[in-house]
Design an enzyme around this catalytic site. Structure first.
Site, PDB file in Angstrom:
ATOM      1  N   LEU A 100      42.694  49.730  50.040  1.00 46.54           N
ATOM      2  CA  LEU A 100      43.077  48.330  49.864  1.00 46.54           C
ATOM      3  C   LEU A 100      43.637  48.144  48.463  1.00 46.54           C
ATOM      4  CD1 LEU A 100      40.033  46.384  51.414  1.00 46.54           C
ATOM      5  CD2 LEU A 100      42.313  46.663  52.407  1.00 46.54           C
ATOM      6  N   ASP A 101      44.528  47.152  48.305  1.00 45.50           N
ATOM      7  CA  ASP A 101      45.040  46.813  46.984  1.00 45.50           C
ATOM      8  C   ASP A 101      43.902  46.367  46.081  1.00 45.50           C
ATOM      9  OD1 ASP A 101      47.536  47.302  48.025  1.00 45.50           O
ATOM     10  OD2 ASP A 101      47.993  45.186  48.375  1.00 45.50           O
ATOM     11  N   VAL A 102      44.122  46.447  44.792  1.00 42.75           N
ATOM     12  CA  VAL A 102      43.071  46.134  43.827  1.00 42.75           C
ATOM     13  C   VAL A 102      42.541  44.707  43.976  1.00 42.75           C
ATOM     14  CG1 VAL A 102      44.712  45.444  42.018  1.00 42.75           C
ATOM     15  CG2 VAL A 102      42.450  46.312  41.379  1.00 42.75           C
TER      16      VAL A 102
END
Length: 232
Positions: A100-102
């Site tokens: 997942l993106d940060v």
């Protein structure tokens, strides 16, 4: 698995140190001293070292409710790794099955079973992932149909695969996709002139984020959850 790797997994010592104790004759298999680091450890192997007996290595499977501003990585970089708060004895062999993106929150699956994670991440498997999405602008009236047909992402030659969009309100939706392109959810809404302001993953395949897990909390997967990945 190699014997030196097996020892590292169970004890936390380095590969160099594992080879040293092997050379010293401190490791036995069925009461026989083994000095070869490449000795193959099988499912029924029982190894004795430093007065303790170690059984076979079993794959590990976890779900984590990811916090925002944490990184889907096994090491701390600009942001802390999602593994930082997991109180596990050995994390070296673990990896993320679907990053997942940060700034994205929600379900992350973590394992040391590469074949299992391949069932999730391989484009050929088309594993569905469901997201809760909050938008900056009201959703276009034809958004559901456009997502079902596939949208044109910037710099992509082909349309996205059909996606299921469920409108909760005009600025909150559920989106299910079977791909994992770079920043895909954000780019899909950008393609229809909208912007994602918050993104949360709820489900991967048949594995749903446990509602009992608070942000940053984790637990081992159940046998049913583990096996659901192989049944696809």
């Amino acid at each position: 698995m190699r014997l030196d790797k097996f020892i590292c997994h169970h004890t936390g010592i380095s590969r160099v140190e594992a080879k040293r104790v092997l050379r010293q004759g401190l490791v036995t298999h069925n009461d026989e001293v083994i000095k070869d680091p490449s000795f193959k450890v099988n499912d029924d192997t029982n190894i004795e070292f430093n007065g303790r007996s170690y059984g076979p290595v079993k794959p590990r499977y976890f779900m984590l409710n990811k916090l925002a501003n944490t990184l889907c990585s096994t090491i701390d970089e600009e942001y802390p790794s999602v593994l930082s708060d997991m109180d596990l004895p050995h994390t070296k062999g673990l990896h993320i099955a679907g990053r997942l993106d940060v700034d994205t929150t929600g379900l992350v699956l973590i394992t040391d079973d590469g074949q299992w994670s391949h069932q999730i991440t391989s484009p050929k498997k088309q594993c569905m992932k469901r997201y809760r999405v909050w938008l900056a602008e009201p959703l276009a009236p034809d958004a559901e149909e456009r997502f079902k047909e596939g949208v044109q992402l910037h710099s992509e030659l082909e349309l996205t695969k059909p996606a299921l969009l469920n409108r909760i309100t005009n600025t909150e939706v559920q989106l299910s996709i079977s791909e994992g392109k770079y920043h895909q959810v954000k780019r899909m809404f950008g393609a229809i002139d909208n912007k994602v302001v918050q993104l949360h993953r709820e489900k991967i395949g048949d594995i749903t984020l446990d509602p009992e897990l608070g942000e940053g909390e984790w637990r081992a997967l159940t046998e049913q959850e583990i096996n659901s990945v192989w049944q696809k």
